[in-house]
Scaffold this active site. Structure first.
Site, mmCIF file in Angstrom:
data_model
loop_
_atom_site.group_PDB
_atom_site.id
_atom_site.type_symbol
_atom_site.label_atom_id
_atom_site.label_comp_id
_atom_site.label_asym_id
_atom_site.label_seq_id
_atom_site.Cartn_x
_atom_site.Cartn_y
_atom_site.Cartn_z
ATOM 1 N N SER A 22 55.638 29.881 30.971
ATOM 2 C CA SER A 22 54.670 29.995 29.690
ATOM 3 C C SER A 22 54.842 31.508 29.403
ATOM 4 O O SER A 22 54.929 32.424 30.528
ATOM 5 C CB SER A 22 53.245 29.709 29.996
ATOM 6 O OG SER A 22 52.393 29.539 28.728
ATOM 7 N N PRO A 23 54.848 32.175 28.173
ATOM 8 C CA PRO A 23 54.898 33.324 27.728
ATOM 9 C C PRO A 23 53.649 34.214 28.352
ATOM 10 O O PRO A 23 52.848 33.920 28.405
ATOM 11 C CB PRO A 23 54.902 33.340 26.245
ATOM 12 C CG PRO A 23 54.430 32.136 25.934
ATOM 13 C CD PRO A 23 54.709 31.274 26.858
ATOM 14 N N CYS A 25 52.391 38.453 28.675
ATOM 15 C CA CYS A 25 52.555 39.622 28.478
ATOM 16 C C CYS A 25 52.840 40.391 29.688
ATOM 17 O O CYS A 25 51.734 40.038 30.608
ATOM 18 C CB CYS A 25 51.231 40.266 27.735
ATOM 19 S SG CYS A 25 50.957 39.607 26.054
ATOM 20 N N ALA A 57 54.904 37.391 24.515
ATOM 21 C CA ALA A 57 54.639 37.832 22.883
ATOM 22 C C ALA A 57 55.085 39.268 22.499
ATOM 23 O O ALA A 57 55.091 40.170 23.367
ATOM 24 C CB ALA A 57 53.094 37.841 22.777
ATOM 25 N N GLN A 99 58.863 34.517 22.589
ATOM 26 C CA GLN A 99 57.778 34.313 21.554
ATOM 27 C C GLN A 99 57.601 35.557 20.671
ATOM 28 O O GLN A 99 57.066 36.641 21.119
ATOM 29 C CB GLN A 99 56.484 34.061 22.192
ATOM 30 C CG GLN A 99 55.239 33.574 21.512
ATOM 31 C CD GLN A 99 54.077 33.583 22.244
ATOM 32 O OE1 GLN A 99 53.617 34.929 22.961
ATOM 33 N NE2 GLN A 99 53.297 32.625 22.363
ATOM 34 N N TYR A 185 45.663 35.688 17.226
ATOM 35 C CA TYR A 185 46.597 36.583 16.517
ATOM 36 C C TYR A 185 46.940 36.301 15.175
ATOM 37 O O TYR A 185 46.451 35.286 14.624
ATOM 38 C CB TYR A 185 47.833 36.461 17.432
ATOM 39 C CG TYR A 185 47.496 37.190 19.045
ATOM 40 C CD1 TYR A 185 46.776 38.553 19.147
ATOM 41 C CD2 TYR A 185 47.734 36.377 20.076
ATOM 42 C CE1 TYR A 185 46.318 38.778 20.329
ATOM 43 C CE2 TYR A 185 47.341 36.878 21.281
ATOM 44 C CZ TYR A 185 46.778 37.994 21.550
ATOM 45 O OH TYR A 185 46.079 38.382 22.822
ATOM 46 N N ARG A 233 53.697 27.952 19.036
ATOM 47 C CA ARG A 233 52.596 27.925 19.754
ATOM 48 C C ARG A 233 51.499 27.817 19.124
ATOM 49 O O ARG A 233 51.092 28.736 18.185
ATOM 50 C CB ARG A 233 52.421 29.005 20.995
ATOM 51 C CG ARG A 233 51.113 28.966 21.810
ATOM 52 C CD ARG A 233 51.163 29.716 22.922
ATOM 53 N NE ARG A 233 51.607 28.983 24.204
ATOM 54 C CZ ARG A 233 51.373 29.279 25.307
ATOM 55 N NH1 ARG A 233 50.688 30.244 25.748
ATOM 56 N NH2 ARG A 233 51.915 28.624 26.324
ATOM 57 N N ARG A 329 50.071 31.222 35.173
ATOM 58 C CA ARG A 329 49.485 31.805 36.354
ATOM 59 C C ARG A 329 50.326 31.228 38.049
ATOM 60 O O ARG A 329 50.539 32.121 38.745
ATOM 61 C CB ARG A 329 47.990 31.925 36.504
ATOM 62 C CG ARG A 329 47.218 32.532 35.535
ATOM 63 C CD ARG A 329 46.000 32.443 35.413
ATOM 64 N NE ARG A 329 45.759 31.155 34.741
ATOM 65 C CZ ARG A 329 44.658 30.355 34.556
ATOM 66 N NH1 ARG A 329 43.512 30.792 34.955
ATOM 67 N NH2 ARG A 329 44.699 29.056 34.034
HETATM 68 C C1 LIG Z 1 49.249 37.637 32.660
HETATM 69 C C2 LIG Z 1 49.253 36.600 31.327
HETATM 70 C C3 LIG Z 1 49.777 36.922 30.214
HETATM 71 C C4 LIG Z 1 49.950 35.953 29.274
HETATM 72 N N1 LIG Z 1 50.533 36.449 27.781
HETATM 73 C C5 LIG Z 1 50.645 35.441 27.013
HETATM 74 C C6 LIG Z 1 51.628 35.732 25.652
HETATM 75 O O1 LIG Z 1 52.113 36.751 25.691
HETATM 76 N N2 LIG Z 1 51.448 34.783 24.927
HETATM 77 C C7 LIG Z 1 50.912 33.702 25.184
HETATM 78 O O2 LIG Z 1 51.057 32.653 24.132
HETATM 79 N N3 LIG Z 1 50.163 33.273 26.029
HETATM 80 C C8 LIG Z 1 49.958 34.345 26.824
HETATM 81 N N4 LIG Z 1 49.190 33.916 28.160
HETATM 82 C C9 LIG Z 1 48.799 32.712 28.260
HETATM 83 C C10 LIG Z 1 49.589 31.781 29.151
HETATM 84 O O3 LIG Z 1 51.077 31.522 28.553
HETATM 85 C C11 LIG Z 1 49.123 30.356 29.327
HETATM 86 O O4 LIG Z 1 49.065 29.694 27.967
HETATM 87 C C12 LIG Z 1 47.485 30.322 30.270
HETATM 88 O O5 LIG Z 1 47.645 31.226 31.243
HETATM 89 C C13 LIG Z 1 47.226 28.995 30.557
HETATM 90 O O6 LIG Z 1 48.253 28.553 31.577
HETATM 91 P P1 LIG Z 1 47.966 28.667 33.210
HETATM 92 O O7 LIG Z 1 46.911 27.809 33.513
HETATM 93 O O8 LIG Z 1 49.493 27.881 33.785
HETATM 94 O O9 LIG Z 1 47.804 30.144 33.666
HETATM 95 C C14 LIG Z 1 49.121 34.929 29.263
HETATM 96 C C15 LIG Z 1 48.570 34.606 30.316
HETATM 97 C C16 LIG Z 1 48.579 35.381 31.538
HETATM 98 C C17 LIG Z 1 48.163 35.168 32.802
#
Ligand SMILES: Cc1cc2nc3c(=O)[nH]c(=O)nc-3n(C[C@H](O)[C@H](O)[C@H](O)COP(=O)(O)O)c2cc1C
Length: 362
Positions: A22-23, A25, A57, A99, A185, A233, A329
């Site tokens: 998943s994307p 940052c 992102a 993304q 956003y 997304r 994560r």
């Molecule tokens: C460190 C970090 C950075 C993230 N950056 C983005 C991002 O750039 N774009 C986005 O759409 N979601 C971002 N997310 C959300 C994740 O892509 C994901 O949707 C969210 O963490 C839930 O998934 P998980 O339970 O597997 O962590 C970020 C999450 C984390 C932990």
């Protein structure tokens, strides 16, 4: 036979399995440029066996970054820095994706580990914009800047920036493009009535609030090659009274599909401080949103949110809730999660990781 480890094809792109990164940052760029950190962060997950790797992102303009350390695709130097990373990912069997987006009224912030508060212009921040002139938060605890409301000329300029970034994404070697239409956003903030209070054709009813997203998709689809997947997304629910429901997002997904969007990546929340998404049961509920959108809009979906376990991921795919799972994560905890999941599910490990590792441990 594992469903999770069955290849999946959209247009000309085949993913070796149904697992995506998943994307995320990284807050590790200077001037929006990728560097060695990004090579190792993304590259190690390609070596770990993911089928799809969606880079963080990535801002279509400098003022579209969430923080000054966020990635960008607004100039050619940024393209050059990304080329070797994407070549590495593709050479090792994963599909490189990005993304692209604009942070809107949530931009100009400090990095999370620096507190995440809005940065004043003199602290390295910048003026922010949005569909309306309301700040993200006015709780008096943290300073949130007030955005200026975008004019129609601003909207047209923004759509051009998305188009230019899409062209740069192609030049950088990405094979899948995702637009960031979630988490409060810019594109999401136009769609949700929690933020968009405009009374022109970019506001009002669901169709009016969807206009910014749909026009942007039309413009990007015109330059992103027909044979390559394009996704969006969405925050598939705002989870707050008066916000977007999954029904609104089923409608949005149908409109996106009509415009040549190939998949919807189903996240949630983020429009307002009360609509937080990142923790707890709400994040886990997102898989159900992917299921509903897939069933009712008839579009491929990616499910994300609290997916940590191989059997759980297998079940999401086997039961038809989504076409792919995205992990964030858990991929930070274990970049080799796909390899470990293949071992646990009895899949052919060698087929999902590079030969340098698979020959010895597959
Ligand atoms: C460190 C970090 C950075 C993230 N950056 C983005 C991002 O750039 N774009 C986005 O759409 N979601 C971002 N997310 C959300 C994740 O892509 C994901 O949707 C969210 O963490 C839930 O998934 P998980 O339970 O597997 O962590 C970020 C999450 C984390 C932990």
């Amino acid at each position: 036979m594992s469903a999770l480890f069955t290849p999946f094809t959209i247009k000309d792109i085949t993913f070796r399995n149904r697992i995506g990164v998943s994307p995320m940052c990284q807050y590790s760029s200077v001037d929006g440029l990728a560097n060695d950190w990004h090579m190792v962060h993304l590259g190690s997950r390609a070596v770990g066996g993911a089928g799809l790797i969606i880079a963080e992102a990535t801002a279509v303009r400098a003022d579209g970054r969430i923080t000054p350390s966020c990635a960008g695709l607004w100039n050619d130097a940024q393209v050059e820095a990304l080329i070797p990373i994407n070549r590495f990912i593709a050479d090792h069997g994963a599909v490189p994706a990005v993304q692209i987006g604009h942070a809107g009224r949530k931009g100009s912030s400090a990095r999370p580990w620096d507190g995440g508060a809005h940065l004043k212009d003199e602290e390295g921040g910048w003026p922010i914009i949005g569909p309306a002139g309301e700040a993200f938060d006015d709780d008096g605890v943290r300073l949130w800047k007030t955005p200026s409301q975008m004019s129609k000329d601003d909207i047209a300029d923004m759509q051009k920036a998305f188009v230019e970034s899409a062209k740069r994404a192609l030049a950088a070697g990405y094979q899948v493009l995702e637009l960031h239409g979630a988490h409060g956003y810019l594109l999401h903030s136009f769609f949700t009535p929690l933020v968009n209070t405009r009374d022109d054709e970019y506001g009002g009813d669901t169709r009016g609030r969807a206009r910014m997203m749909l026009e942007t998709v039309d413009a990007v689809r015109a330059v992103w090659p027909e044979n390559l997947p394009l996704g969006v997304r969405l925050s598939a629910a705002d989870w707050i009274d008066g916000g977007l429901t999954v029904q609104d997002n089923i409608q949005m997904s149908k409109w996106l599909k009509e415009r040549g969007v190939d998949f919807v990546d189903c996240s949630g929340g983020g429009a307002t401080p009360a609509a937080r998404a990142s923790v707890g049961t709400r994040t886990a509920d997102q898989v159900g949103l992917a299921e509903q959108i897939r069933a009712e809009a008839g579009i491929a979906t990616m499910a994300v949110g609290a997916i940590t376990d191989a059997q759980q991921a297998e079940q999401v795919i086997a039961s038809g809730q989504a076409d792919m799972v995205l992990l964030a994560r858990q991929m930070l905890r274990d970049p080799y999660w796909p390899m470990h999941a293949a071992q646990e599910l009895g899949a052919d490990v060698k087929a999902h990781i590079p030969v340098q590792n698979g020959f010895f441990v597959g």
